[in-house]
Design an enzyme around this catalytic site. Structure first.
Site, PDB file in Angstrom:
ATOM      1  N   LYS A  52       0.830  -1.206   0.000  1.00  0.00           N
ATOM      2  CA  LYS A  52       0.000   0.000   0.000  1.00  0.00           C
ATOM      3  C   LYS A  52       0.857   1.246   0.000  1.00  0.00           C
ATOM      4  O   LYS A  52       0.596   2.209  -0.742  1.00  0.00           O
ATOM      5  CB  LYS A  52      -0.922  -0.003   1.222  1.00  0.00           C
ATOM      6  CG  LYS A  52      -1.983  -1.094   1.202  1.00  0.00           C
ATOM      7  CD  LYS A  52      -2.658  -1.219   2.565  1.00  0.00           C
ATOM      8  CE  LYS A  52      -3.647  -2.371   2.578  1.00  0.00           C
ATOM      9  NZ  LYS A  52      -4.220  -2.632   3.901  1.00  0.00           N
ATOM     10  N   GLN A  96      -4.604  -1.593  10.133  1.00  0.00           N
ATOM     11  CA  GLN A  96      -4.410  -2.884   9.466  1.00  0.00           C
ATOM     12  C   GLN A  96      -4.807  -4.052  10.364  1.00  0.00           C
ATOM     13  O   GLN A  96      -4.387  -4.137  11.515  1.00  0.00           O
ATOM     14  CB  GLN A  96      -2.935  -3.032   9.056  1.00  0.00           C
ATOM     15  CG  GLN A  96      -2.603  -4.319   8.342  1.00  0.00           C
ATOM     16  CD  GLN A  96      -3.265  -4.422   6.988  1.00  0.00           C
ATOM     17  OE1 GLN A  96      -3.246  -3.480   6.205  1.00  0.00           O
ATOM     18  NE2 GLN A  96      -3.837  -5.581   6.698  1.00  0.00           N
ATOM     19  N   ASP A 119     -11.538   2.881   4.918  1.00  0.00           N
ATOM     20  CA  ASP A 119     -12.023   1.516   4.745  1.00  0.00           C
ATOM     21  C   ASP A 119     -13.538   1.412   4.809  1.00  0.00           C
ATOM     22  O   ASP A 119     -14.101   0.357   4.517  1.00  0.00           O
ATOM     23  CB  ASP A 119     -11.430   0.602   5.820  1.00  0.00           C
ATOM     24  CG  ASP A 119     -10.179  -0.141   5.336  1.00  0.00           C
ATOM     25  OD1 ASP A 119     -10.078  -0.368   4.114  1.00  0.00           O
ATOM     26  OD2 ASP A 119      -9.341  -0.492   6.163  1.00  0.00           O
TER      27      ASP A 119
END
Length: 287
Positions: A52, A96, A119
């Site tokens: 990422k 994460q 997210d």
């Protein structure tokens, strides 16, 4: 023979669009900022975060990694997220998975500001998704990436029978909501479903996100179905494969995602897309 839904190519195209949007923002003196919080030393998580970070920098995003030890306390982690919520150089925050089990993951995720929830996991943004809210809000990256991929290949959803296998908050539930919002009739299957083939053999679209090797073979689907494989498994030879028995199913399906090269690249490209979305929405609100 099924059409391959090429997530790698579609993601590359999406990344180019994202790069151009970032260039336009920078012309206005605005740099999108993404902060990824990672707890502990999980190797898979570290690999995901590195990927990422690498793509973010390549596209021009101000990407920072906040790595904290597995011994971090819940309050310390909440304080870190609070700092990022108030940091005006950061428009997108991601924590994460997985987190140590002793931490209250739901509490930590909900502490992210909905305006920076890249997210789409906060209750505010999930609620907007389920209500099919007309405003701007982020959506879970994998399901949104799948929708982008289906749209790229002109796969119609309205009036179709869709099956989602897996009911996680990350993929299954938001995927089902997006499909319903697009006009599909949706069944969500899970470990307590007695016979998944009762549903999959009648489905126009099957999306599997279980992590169960060879969960679906050609007998489990109807001819001409669209198959989206979100699973990531290792076969007997150590090769990365999905939930679907790819070689047999591709002979019967109308379209199918490969693993790797299908859903995976779309997830990370969508993360970058939504980082820019949040930046643009925030800039508009500030004007």
């Amino acid at each position: 023979m099924a059409i391959l839904l090429d997530g790698k190519k579609t993601a590359n195209d999406l990344n180019e669009i994202t790069r151009n949007r970032i260039l336009k923002l920078k012309q206005r003196g605005i740099v999108p900022g993404l902060a990824v919080v990672i707890v502990g030393e999980d190797q898979a998580s570290q690999r995901y975060v590195r990927n990422k970070h690498k793509l973010a920098l390549k596209l021009g995003v101000n990407s920072i990694i906040k790595a904290v030890p597995a011994t971090v306390t819940e309050n310390q982690l909440l304080n870190l997220i609070a700092e990022l919520n108030h940091d005006q150089t950061i428009q997108a925050i991601l924590v994460q998975d997985p987190l140590p089990t002793r931490l209250n993951e739901q509490k930590i995720m909900q502490s992210i500001s909905p305006e920076k929830d890249v997210d789409g996991f906060t209750t505010t943004n999930v609620g907007k998704l389920y209500l099919n809210h007309s405003g701007n809000y982020p959506v879970a990256c994998t399901p949104k990436g799948i929708m982008t991929l289906l749209q790229q290949y002109n796969i119609s959803l309205r009036g179709k029978k869709a099956v989602v296998i897996g009911r996680s908050a990350i993929v299954g539930k938001p995927m089902a909501a997006l499909l319903v919002n697009a006009g599909a009739s949706v069944s969500i299957l899970h470990r307590y479903t007695n016979d998944i083939t009762e549903y999959t053999q009648d489905a126009d679209i099957v999306i599997s996100a279980t992590g169960v090797l060879r969960l679906l073979d050609s007998e489990a689907i109807k001819s001409g179905a669209v198959i989206v494989d979100v699973g990531q498994n290792l076969d007997e030879n150590g090769h990365l494969v999905g939930d679907v028995d790819f070689e047999t199913v591709r002979q019967k399906a109308a379209a199918i995602t490969p693993v790797p090269g299908g859903v995976g690249p779309m997830t990370i490209a969508t993360l970058m897309q939504q980082t820019v979305d949040l930046t643009e929405w925030g800039a508009t609100n500030d004007e």
